[in-house]
Motif scaffolding. Structure first.
Motif, PDB file in Angstrom:
ATOM      1  N   THR A 238       0.783  -1.288  -0.093  1.00 49.08           N
ATOM      2  CA  THR A 238      -0.013   0.117  -0.090  1.00 49.08           C
ATOM      3  C   THR A 238       0.886   1.317   0.053  1.00 49.08           C
ATOM      4  OG1 THR A 238      -1.770  -1.187   0.980  1.00 49.08           O
ATOM      5  CG2 THR A 238      -1.891   1.247   1.282  1.00 49.08           C
ATOM      6  N   VAL A 239       0.547   2.251  -1.052  1.00 49.15           N
ATOM      7  CA  VAL A 239       1.443   3.144  -0.929  1.00 49.15           C
ATOM      8  C   VAL A 239       0.163   4.511  -0.874  1.00 49.15           C
ATOM      9  CG1 VAL A 239       2.980   4.894  -2.445  1.00 49.15           C
ATOM     10  CG2 VAL A 239       2.962   2.388  -2.970  1.00 49.15           C
ATOM     11  N   LYS A 240       0.794   5.329   0.237  1.00 51.66           N
ATOM     12  CA  LYS A 240      -0.244   6.305   0.630  1.00 51.66           C
ATOM     13  C   LYS A 240      -0.140   7.271  -0.422  1.00 51.66           C
ATOM     14  CE  LYS A 240      -0.691   5.037   5.240  1.00 51.66           C
ATOM     15  NZ  LYS A 240      -0.280   5.561   6.684  1.00 51.66           N
ATOM     16  N   ALA A 241      -1.184   8.234  -0.856  1.00 52.56           N
ATOM     17  CA  ALA A 241      -1.319   8.660  -2.347  1.00 52.56           C
ATOM     18  C   ALA A 241      -0.325  10.150  -2.403  1.00 52.56           C
ATOM     19  CB  ALA A 241      -2.573   9.418  -1.969  1.00 52.56           C
ATOM     20  N   ALA A 242       0.240  10.969  -1.253  1.00 46.85           N
ATOM     21  CA  ALA A 242       1.381  11.743  -1.436  1.00 46.85           C
ATOM     22  C   ALA A 242       2.557  11.246  -1.406  1.00 46.85           C
ATOM     23  CB  ALA A 242       0.984  12.762  -0.382  1.00 46.85           C
ATOM     24  N   THR A 243       2.801  10.026  -1.387  1.00 49.68           N
ATOM     25  CA  THR A 243       4.134   9.717  -1.213  1.00 49.68           C
ATOM     26  C   THR A 243       4.825   9.865  -2.582  1.00 49.68           C
ATOM     27  OG1 THR A 243       3.271   7.601   0.170  1.00 49.68           O
ATOM     28  CG2 THR A 243       5.402   7.476  -0.957  1.00 49.68           C
ATOM     29  N   PRO A 244       6.132  10.589  -2.597  1.00 45.06           N
ATOM     30  CA  PRO A 244       6.645  10.728  -3.719  1.00 45.06           C
ATOM     31  C   PRO A 244       7.166   9.508  -4.435  1.00 45.06           C
ATOM     32  CG  PRO A 244       7.783  12.088  -1.829  1.00 45.06           C
ATOM     33  CD  PRO A 244       6.775  11.148  -1.331  1.00 45.06           C
ATOM     34  N   HIS A 245       7.522   9.760  -5.937  1.00 48.26           N
ATOM     35  CA  HIS A 245       8.122   8.652  -6.542  1.00 48.26           C
ATOM     36  C   HIS A 245       9.209   8.229  -5.971  1.00 48.26           C
ATOM     37  CE1 HIS A 245       4.773   9.896  -8.979  1.00 48.26           C
ATOM     38  NE2 HIS A 245       5.473  10.806  -9.740  1.00 48.26           N
TER      39      HIS A 245
ATOM     40  N   THR B 259     -11.327  10.275 -14.537  1.00 48.21           N
ATOM     41  CA  THR B 259     -11.264   9.157 -13.686  1.00 48.21           C
ATOM     42  C   THR B 259     -12.742   8.952 -12.974  1.00 48.21           C
ATOM     43  OG1 THR B 259     -10.554  10.451 -11.817  1.00 48.21           O
ATOM     44  CG2 THR B 259      -8.621   9.524 -13.135  1.00 48.21           C
ATOM     45  N   ALA B 260     -12.860   7.912 -12.154  1.00 49.73           N
ATOM     46  CA  ALA B 260     -14.083   7.671 -11.540  1.00 49.73           C
ATOM     47  C   ALA B 260     -14.185   8.677 -10.354  1.00 49.73           C
ATOM     48  CB  ALA B 260     -14.129   6.427 -11.138  1.00 49.73           C
ATOM     49  N   LEU B 261     -13.065   9.428 -10.067  1.00 54.64           N
ATOM     50  CA  LEU B 261     -13.162  10.487  -8.904  1.00 54.64           C
ATOM     51  C   LEU B 261     -14.337  11.242  -9.112  1.00 54.64           C
ATOM     52  CD1 LEU B 261      -9.430  11.133  -8.197  1.00 54.64           C
ATOM     53  CD2 LEU B 261     -11.114   9.923  -6.911  1.00 54.64           C
ATOM     54  N   GLN B 262     -15.098  11.362  -7.887  1.00 52.74           N
ATOM     55  CA  GLN B 262     -16.175  12.586  -7.867  1.00 52.74           C
ATOM     56  C   GLN B 262     -15.433  13.790  -7.621  1.00 52.74           C
ATOM     57  OE1 GLN B 262     -18.816  10.509  -5.231  1.00 52.74           O
ATOM     58  NE2 GLN B 262     -19.405   9.283  -6.605  1.00 52.74           N
ATOM     59  N   ASP B 263     -16.271  15.053  -7.569  1.00 62.04           N
ATOM     60  CA  ASP B 263     -15.892  16.362  -7.151  1.00 62.04           C
ATOM     61  C   ASP B 263     -15.438  16.274  -5.887  1.00 62.04           C
ATOM     62  OD1 ASP B 263     -15.361  18.594  -8.698  1.00 62.04           O
ATOM     63  OD2 ASP B 263     -17.034  19.626  -7.650  1.00 62.04           O
ATOM     64  N   GLY B 264     -14.410  16.769  -5.676  1.00 61.55           N
ATOM     65  CA  GLY B 264     -13.964  17.027  -4.155  1.00 61.55           C
ATOM     66  C   GLY B 264     -13.381  15.456  -3.557  1.00 61.55           C
ATOM     67  N   GLU B 265     -13.347  14.506  -4.236  1.00 62.70           N
ATOM     68  CA  GLU B 265     -12.867  13.093  -3.686  1.00 62.70           C
ATOM     69  C   GLU B 265     -11.521  13.226  -3.579  1.00 62.70           C
ATOM     70  OE1 GLU B 265     -14.835   9.943  -5.911  1.00 62.70           O
ATOM     71  OE2 GLU B 265     -14.376   8.632  -4.202  1.00 62.70           O
ATOM     72  N   ILE B 266     -10.959  12.510  -2.607  1.00 57.78           N
ATOM     73  CA  ILE B 266      -9.364  12.544  -2.587  1.00 57.78           C
ATOM     74  C   ILE B 266      -8.830  11.247  -2.513  1.00 57.78           C
ATOM     75  CG2 ILE B 266      -7.525  13.297  -1.032  1.00 57.78           C
ATOM     76  CD1 ILE B 266      -9.151  15.393   0.315  1.00 57.78           C
ATOM     77  N   ILE B 267      -7.839  10.676  -3.286  1.00 60.55           N
ATOM     78  CA  ILE B 267      -7.219   9.555  -3.128  1.00 60.55           C
ATOM     79  C   ILE B 267      -6.415   9.541  -1.767  1.00 60.55           C
ATOM     80  CG2 ILE B 267      -5.660   7.869  -4.471  1.00 60.55           C
ATOM     81  CD1 ILE B 267      -6.387   9.055  -7.008  1.00 60.55           C
ATOM     82  N   THR B 268      -6.579   8.408  -1.265  1.00 56.15           N
ATOM     83  CA  THR B 268      -5.964   8.413   0.063  1.00 56.15           C
ATOM     84  C   THR B 268      -4.641   7.620  -0.043  1.00 56.15           C
ATOM     85  OG1 THR B 268      -7.267   7.136   0.977  1.00 56.15           O
ATOM     86  CG2 THR B 268      -7.607   9.283   1.590  1.00 56.15           C
ATOM     87  N   ALA B 269      -4.842   6.495  -0.761  1.00 56.35           N
ATOM     88  CA  ALA B 269      -3.798   5.285  -0.984  1.00 56.35           C
ATOM     89  C   ALA B 269      -4.144   4.427  -1.953  1.00 56.35           C
ATOM     90  CB  ALA B 269      -3.986   4.497   0.356  1.00 56.35           C
TER      91      ALA B 269
END
Lengths: 161, 266
Positions: free
Chosen positions: B68-75, B152-162
């Motif tokens: 699991t890589v959390k969303a704001a982890t840099p490459h 993408t399937a992301l809705q308005d305001g939805e945040i990817i967390t991981a």
């Protein structure tokens, strides 16, 4: 407008800027640190490379606000008074620059590379890791030579400390 | 760049609240896709909400058969992680090929997936490994997440967390990078799941973003070897054609990169 507080080359600074200001604009236009260049302005050429909290980044693709609270090192912050940083000295000695436009970014990236790899640097690694810095004069040969030379000098300097 | 208002959020909830307050807000993590688009005035968000300093969004966890890589982890952190290299070497290798070191210090996995650039690297890994994209509202399977060019399937305001990747039996990634930007002219991620299922995802080639290649999947399922791709015919219909390469050239690259990816996977 926002107030952005940074440490730049060891000095605390506080600058009022529009929120859309890029870090490179803050450095060049507000602090007059014009050693950091803008080349492609699309995060490909690397002329704008500086260190944020010790890591090389392309300052044309960072908002000043994102860097708030960080410590920035630019090309102007490398030398100790009149004494060039080993990377700068190696570029001079190995004829690692011609027109010089890419050089500040090359040197900032190169210092980052040596720091991350320590003494484990070879030519292939240097070439791979310098992919984000574009030079149109040298053909890279002497740049790579400079970085490898400096890696040796920095190792010696570290051992002496 | 148009004028904007910058906000730094310290939690996912705060970020979502800031987003709701903005007229046309956008989330910002590494900024390496959003800022270029803002500079070209192709985007002019009223507010940008910085997610990069949210502690709960940074980090890597390897537990059992899942990375699991959390969303704001840099490459850069993904590429440098020993745990990732051990569990899914292909993912580690992919991360190490994104842009250049300076780009990898800033760019994040969440930003890459949320933007869904047709030439980005991570969508190929997410698709081929059958990743699950976790947001502050739900979990989305990679198959349902990518909806075409930059969407993408992301809705308005939805945040990817991981993003959770199942550890495969074998996987490999190979790309032909654009020499300046390092974006994939064509990149192929091949994965053989522990169940034996084979998935092949292609980035950089299609007009509608990341896609799977059913023909190569079938060939590799029958025989997991680079030579198995020799006889596959890849259609150039629907592929990108630009100054960097024609659609026929990209169709051929899909085969070549698939073969290299299989070789890398072993």
């Amino acid at each position: 407008m926002s107030t952005v507080k940074l440490t730049v080359n060891g000095k605390a600074v506080s600058v009022d800027v529009e929120d859309r200001t890029l870090l490179v604009q803050l450095l060049r236009d507000h602090l007059n640190l014009t050693g950091t260049h803008v080349g492609c302005d699309t995060s490909q050429c690397g002329a704008c490379t500086v260190h944020i909290d010790g890591k090389a980044v392309k300052s044309c693709t960072v908002l000043a606000g994102q860097a708030d609270g960080s410590s920035i090192t630019t090309i102007e912050g490398l030398a100790k008074g009149d004494e060039l940083h080993p990377m700068q000295a190696a570029f001079r000695d190995n004829h690692g620059l011609q027109c010089g436009f890419c050089t500040p970014g090359m040197i900032m990236s190169a210092v980052d590379i040596v720091k991350r790899h320590g003494g484990q640097l070879d030519e292939a690694t240097v070439r791979h890791e310098l992919e984000g810095n574009i030079c149109r004069c040298t053909g890279y040969h002497n740049i790579v030579k400079s970085v490898l030379d400096a890696a040796g000098r920095m190792k010696v300097a570290q051992a002496a400390e | 760049m148009y004028e904007t208002n910058y906000h730094r959020a310290s939690s996912v909830d705060e970020a979502a609240a800031l987003f709701a307050k903005g007229k046309e807000a956008k989330y910002l993590a590494g900024g390496h896709t959003l800022i270029p688009v803002m500079k070209q005035r192709l985007a002019g968000p009223s507010d940008v909400i910085d997610l990069a300093r949210i502690k709960e969004l940074v980090g890597i966890e390897v537990a059992g058969d899942t990375v699991t890589v959390k969303a704001a982890t840099p490459h850069y952190d993904v590429a440098a992680s020993d745990a990732v290299r051990k569990a899914i070497p292909a993912l580690s290798s992919l991360a190490s090929q994104i842009g250049d070191p300076a780009v990898r210090h800033r760019g994040t996995i969440g930003g890459s997936l949320a933007n869904n650039d047709p030439a980005a690297d991570y969508p190929a890994a997410a698709m081929a490994l059958g990743a699950t994209i976790k947001t502050n509202k739900r979990s989305i399977a990679a198959d349902d997440f990518f909806k075409g060019l930059f969407s993408t399937a992301l809705q308005d305001g939805e945040i990817i967390t991981a993003v959770s990747f199942p550890v495969p039996a074998k996987a490999g990634y190979a790309k032909f990078p654009h020499p300046a930007s390092r974006f994939a002219l064509t990149g192929v991620f091949v994965a053989k799941a522990k169940s034996g299922d084979v998935r092949v995802a292609v980035t950089g080639a299609s007009q509608s973003g990341v896609m799977r290649s059913a023909a190569i999947e079938a060939a590799l399922k029958a025989n997991w070897a680079a030579s198995a791709v020799d006889g596959v015919s890849v259609s150039s219909s629907g592929l990108l054609s630009d100054i960097h390469g024609s659609s026929d050239y990209r169709a051929n690259l899909i085969k070549v990169m698939a073969q290299r990816a299989v070789t890398a996977a072993g």
